[in-house]
Write an enzyme that holds these catalytic residues in place. Structure first.
Site, short mmCIF file in Angstrom:
data_model
loop_
_atom_site.label_atom_id
_atom_site.label_comp_id
_atom_site.label_asym_id
_atom_site.label_seq_id
_atom_site.Cartn_x
_atom_site.Cartn_y
_atom_site.Cartn_z
N ILE A 24 0.85 -1.21 0.00
CA ILE A 24 0.00 0.00 0.00
C ILE A 24 0.88 1.25 0.00
CG2 ILE A 24 -1.95 1.19 1.08
CD1 ILE A 24 -2.60 -1.42 2.56
N ASP B 172 15.15 1.46 9.77
CA ASP B 172 14.12 0.87 10.65
C ASP B 172 13.40 1.98 11.41
OD1 ASP B 172 12.78 -0.53 12.67
OD2 ASP B 172 14.40 -1.99 12.91
N ILE B 173 12.07 1.93 11.46
CA ILE B 173 11.34 2.96 12.22
C ILE B 173 11.64 2.87 13.71
CG2 ILE B 173 9.42 3.29 10.59
CD1 ILE B 173 7.70 1.54 12.56
N PHE C 160 3.12 3.49 7.36
CA PHE C 160 2.65 2.20 6.83
C PHE C 160 3.50 1.05 7.34
CE2 PHE C 160 1.30 5.23 3.59
CZ PHE C 160 0.06 4.76 3.21
N THR D 62 -5.86 -0.98 11.00
CA THR D 62 -6.61 -2.03 10.30
C THR D 62 -7.97 -2.30 10.95
OG1 THR D 62 -6.60 -4.43 9.90
CG2 THR D 62 -5.23 -3.67 11.69
N ASP D 63 -8.90 -2.78 10.14
CA ASP D 63 -10.22 -3.15 10.69
C ASP D 63 -10.12 -4.37 11.61
OD1 ASP D 63 -9.83 -5.16 8.77
OD2 ASP D 63 -11.73 -4.80 7.71
N GLU D 64 -8.97 -5.08 11.55
CA GLU D 64 -8.84 -6.28 12.39
C GLU D 64 -8.81 -5.95 13.88
OE1 GLU D 64 -6.37 -9.42 11.16
OE2 GLU D 64 -6.80 -9.12 9.06
N TYR E 299 -1.07 -10.43 15.31
CA TYR E 299 -0.95 -9.26 14.42
C TYR E 299 -1.89 -8.15 14.87
CZ TYR E 299 -2.19 -6.29 10.45
OH TYR E 299 -2.50 -5.20 9.66
N LYS F 17 -1.29 -4.26 16.34
CA LYS F 17 -1.82 -3.04 15.70
C LYS F 17 -2.70 -2.26 16.69
CE LYS F 17 -1.37 -1.93 11.88
NZ LYS F 17 -0.30 -1.12 11.21
N ASN G 225 -9.61 -5.09 4.06
CA ASN G 225 -8.73 -5.94 3.22
C ASN G 225 -8.47 -5.30 1.88
OD1 ASN G 225 -9.57 -8.00 5.26
ND2 ASN G 225 -8.33 -9.28 3.90
P1 NAD Z 1 3.43 -4.85 3.37
O1 NAD Z 1 3.73 -6.02 4.23
O2 NAD Z 1 3.25 -5.03 1.91
O3 NAD Z 1 4.59 -3.74 3.53
C1 NAD Z 1 5.10 -3.35 4.77
C2 NAD Z 1 6.32 -2.47 4.49
O4 NAD Z 1 6.85 -2.03 5.75
C3 NAD Z 1 7.45 -3.18 3.75
O5 NAD Z 1 7.98 -2.37 2.73
C4 NAD Z 1 8.50 -3.43 4.84
O6 NAD Z 1 9.82 -3.50 4.33
C5 NAD Z 1 8.27 -2.21 5.72
N1 NAD Z 1 8.74 -2.39 7.10
C6 NAD Z 1 8.46 -3.45 7.92
N2 NAD Z 1 9.07 -3.26 9.11
C7 NAD Z 1 9.69 -2.06 9.06
C8 NAD Z 1 10.46 -1.30 9.98
N3 NAD Z 1 10.71 -1.77 11.21
N4 NAD Z 1 10.94 -0.11 9.59
C9 NAD Z 1 10.72 0.36 8.33
N5 NAD Z 1 10.00 -0.32 7.42
C10 NAD Z 1 9.50 -1.52 7.77
O7 NAD Z 1 2.19 -4.15 4.05
P2 NAD Z 1 0.86 -3.50 3.44
O8 NAD Z 1 -0.09 -4.56 3.14
O9 NAD Z 1 1.24 -2.53 2.40
O10 NAD Z 1 0.33 -2.72 4.73
C11 NAD Z 1 0.78 -1.41 5.02
C12 NAD Z 1 0.09 -0.93 6.29
O11 NAD Z 1 -1.33 -0.96 6.09
C13 NAD Z 1 0.37 -1.79 7.51
O12 NAD Z 1 0.52 -0.95 8.62
C14 NAD Z 1 -0.88 -2.65 7.65
O13 NAD Z 1 -1.10 -3.01 8.99
C15 NAD Z 1 -1.94 -1.72 7.13
N6 NAD Z 1 -3.13 -2.37 6.52
C16 NAD Z 1 -2.97 -3.29 5.53
C17 NAD Z 1 -4.10 -3.83 4.92
C18 NAD Z 1 -4.02 -4.87 3.83
O14 NAD Z 1 -5.03 -5.48 3.50
N7 NAD Z 1 -2.87 -5.09 3.21
C19 NAD Z 1 -5.38 -3.43 5.36
C20 NAD Z 1 -5.49 -2.51 6.39
C21 NAD Z 1 -4.34 -1.97 6.96
O1 DAU Z 2 -8.54 -6.63 7.25
C1 DAU Z 2 -7.34 -5.93 7.03
C2 DAU Z 2 -6.20 -6.92 7.06
O2 DAU Z 2 -6.31 -7.68 5.86
C3 DAU Z 2 -4.82 -6.28 7.16
O3 DAU Z 2 -4.72 -5.59 8.37
C4 DAU Z 2 -3.72 -7.34 7.06
O4 DAU Z 2 -2.45 -6.73 7.05
C5 DAU Z 2 -3.92 -8.11 5.77
O5 DAU Z 2 -2.97 -9.17 5.72
C6 DAU Z 2 -5.33 -8.68 5.70
O6 DAU Z 2 -5.52 -9.70 6.72
P1 DAU Z 2 -6.31 -11.05 6.42
O7 DAU Z 2 -5.85 -12.09 7.36
O8 DAU Z 2 -7.77 -10.80 6.33
O9 DAU Z 2 -5.79 -11.32 4.93
P2 DAU Z 2 -5.38 -12.66 4.18
O10 DAU Z 2 -5.20 -12.30 2.75
O11 DAU Z 2 -4.28 -13.39 4.86
O12 DAU Z 2 -6.69 -13.54 4.32
C7 DAU Z 2 -7.92 -13.12 3.80
C8 DAU Z 2 -8.93 -14.20 4.09
O13 DAU Z 2 -8.60 -15.35 3.32
C9 DAU Z 2 -8.95 -14.65 5.53
O14 DAU Z 2 -10.29 -14.96 5.91
C10 DAU Z 2 -8.11 -15.92 5.54
C11 DAU Z 2 -8.36 -16.49 4.16
N1 DAU Z 2 -7.24 -17.25 3.57
C12 DAU Z 2 -6.03 -16.63 3.50
C13 DAU Z 2 -4.94 -17.29 2.99
C14 DAU Z 2 -3.60 -16.61 2.91
C15 DAU Z 2 -7.42 -18.55 3.10
O15 DAU Z 2 -8.54 -19.09 3.13
N2 DAU Z 2 -6.35 -19.21 2.59
C16 DAU Z 2 -5.11 -18.65 2.52
O16 DAU Z 2 -4.16 -19.31 2.05
#
Ligand code: NAD
Ligand code: DAU
Length: 370
Positions: A27, A78-79, A100, A144-146, A168, A172, A197
């Site tokens: 993101i 690193d943050i 992020f 996150t909504d989690e 996780y 958060k 998500n």
């Molecule tokens: P991602 O795992 O793709 O990327 C995380 C990034 O953070 C990477 O570039 C990693 O190198 C960097 N990072 C990790 N630890 C670090 C540290 N100590 N110092 C500096 N950089 C560091 O994650 P994403 O899916 O892009 O998520 C970004 C943010 O959004 C996260 O805070 C996550 O909790 C939140 N979020 C993600 C989702 C989702 O569905 N992906 C949904 C809601 C919220």
């Molecule tokens: O809701 C926001 C969150 O969404 C973010 O905060 C997290 O960083 C992000 O990873 C994501 O979390 P989820 O656990 O919801 O995402 P994931 O893609 O791992 O899983 C989505 C759904 O799919 C969940 O119900 C678990 C299921 N799943 C996931 C994987 C990886 C499967 O059924 N099989 C799988 O192999």
């Protein structure tokens, strides 16, 4: 992508330069691109540790465009390194921070969560301290909504209590509380976004959508946890970025904003949609042993963010199709991870080896899913 966002009209002053931590991740890299495109006077400094999930090449499109590249600086770090962050804030005259940076995968946090604590909790604290010391005018913590936990019906509001259920989401939630404490205790201008998500190009192939797309493209099985009926609210990455942008520009200090796509779907529905787009049979689906403590459903009430002008714009079917095309056209980006990266291979075996070999019934009987 549309460029006529409602949330970009009557644009208030955007603080510049901006520190985007985790900007080489999924993101974060889209946010950097979106913000540089939408705000021609904005400068961005990215700070990223480049963990397994972060890659400098995620910023390649920005770096290939001179008008954007000249306004971007990348710093590897690193943050949680307070001295490094402090120096950066001072030297670059950083006006605002959007954080992020995080460990983000629930399944990995169930294996071992120390990295989640170090970055998602301690790292956020160190970043807050440094930002306060250097009088940063705004701090957006991307959450996150989690943190709300599983919601059986209705939609989570920002005022709902947090009930995180995985390592996780617990980390958060701790960060959300710390960020709010910096508002209450020190009057820092901190806002929190809680996104749902998110999907789109450049998502690391461990999450549901990119994992299932890449497995399906290679005719490998799609391991669906439990009965496949868990519900997630799906949000296109560009819409997530627009929501964070609205909060950065117009969010109130000490406030939380839900950013969702109003697009609840079961995992089975998402899986079938992927297979349908790629043209592969549903026989690739394997129902495997469930994720421990698997939250059944997430849903968000986004009316507060909508009052800031946020509105998701991407239709899920179109966004998913575009995402599939991206993975199909960028095989080098993911094949090297899936087939050559030893850490990823080890993670995949630990997470899916027994699940896929034994099937759900055998694992349930033996109790050896993990
Ligand atoms: P991602 O795992 O793709 O990327 C995380 C990034 O953070 C990477 O570039 C990693 O190198 C960097 N990072 C990790 N630890 C670090 C540290 N100590 N110092 C500096 N950089 C560091 O994650 P994403 O899916 O892009 O998520 C970004 C943010 O959004 C996260 O805070 C996550 O909790 C939140 N979020 C993600 C989702 C989702 O569905 N992906 C949904 C809601 C919220
Ligand atoms: O809701 C926001 C969150 O969404 C973010 O905060 C997290 O960083 C992000 O990873 C994501 O979390 P989820 O656990 O919801 O995402 P994931 O893609 O791992 O899983 C989505 C759904 O799919 C969940 O119900 C678990 C299921 N799943 C996931 C994987 C990886 C499967 O059924 N099989 C799988 O192999």
């Amino acid at each position: 992508m549309a460029t006529t966002d409602a949330c970009l009209q009557e644009t208030p002053q955007l603080p510049t330069p901006l520190l985007v931590t985790g900007g080489a991740g999924f993101i974060g890299s889209h946010f950097v691109e979106h913000m540089l495109l939408m705000h021609p006077a904005l400068r961005i400094v990215v700070l990223d540790k480049l963990t397994y999930a972060g890659r400098k090449e995620n910023l390649a499109d920005v770096e290939a465009e001179p008008s954007l590249a000249k306004r971007l600086r990348f710093v590897h770090g690193d943050i949680a390194d307070r001295a490094l962050v402090g120096e950066l804030l001072k030297k670059e005259h950083i006006a605002a921070v959007v954080n992020f940076a995080a460990e983000t995968h629930v399944d990995r946090s169930l294996h071992e969560a120390i990295d989640f604590l170090n970055t998602d909790v301690v790292g956020v604290y160190q970043l807050l301290v440094a930002a306060r010391q250097h009088n940063v005018s705004r701090f957006v913590q991307v959450s996150t909504d989690e943190v709300y936990g599983s919601v059986e019906s209705g939609a989570s509001k920002e005022s709902d209590p947090m009930e995180p259920r995985s390592p996780y989401s617990a980390s958060k939630a701790a960060a959300d509380l710390m960020a709010l404490a910096f508002f209450t205790s020190y009057g820092m201008h901190v806002s929190i976004t809680r996104g749902s998500n998110t999907y789109g190009p450049r998502q690391f192939p461990e999450k549901l959508i990119p994992l299932f797309i890449t497995n399906a493209l290679e005719d490998r099985p799609l391991p669906l946890y439990g009965d496949g009926k868990n519900v997630r609210d799906w949000l296109h990455v560009r819409d997530h970025c627009r929501g964070i942008e609205a909060v950065l520009m117009r969010g109130e200090a000490g406030s939380i904003y839900n950013i969702g796509g109003d697009c609840g779907k079961t995992n089975l529905e998402v899986t079938e949609a992927i297979l349908n787009i790629i043209g592969k049979p549903t026989a690739l689906i394997r129902f495997v042993q469930d994720r421990p403590g698997h939250d059944r459903r997430y849903a968000l009430d986004t009316s507060r963010a909508r009052r800031l002008g946020f509105q998701p714009q991407t239709n899920f079917e179109l966004g998913l199709r575009q995402t599939v095309l991206w993975y199909r056209d960028n095989v080098d980006w993911w094949k090297s991870v899936i087939h050559q990266d030893k850490d990823f291979r080890a993670y995949y075996e630990r997470q899916y080896g027994n699940r896929l070999r034994n099937g759900v019934e055998a694992l349930a009987e033996s109790g050896h899913g993990e």
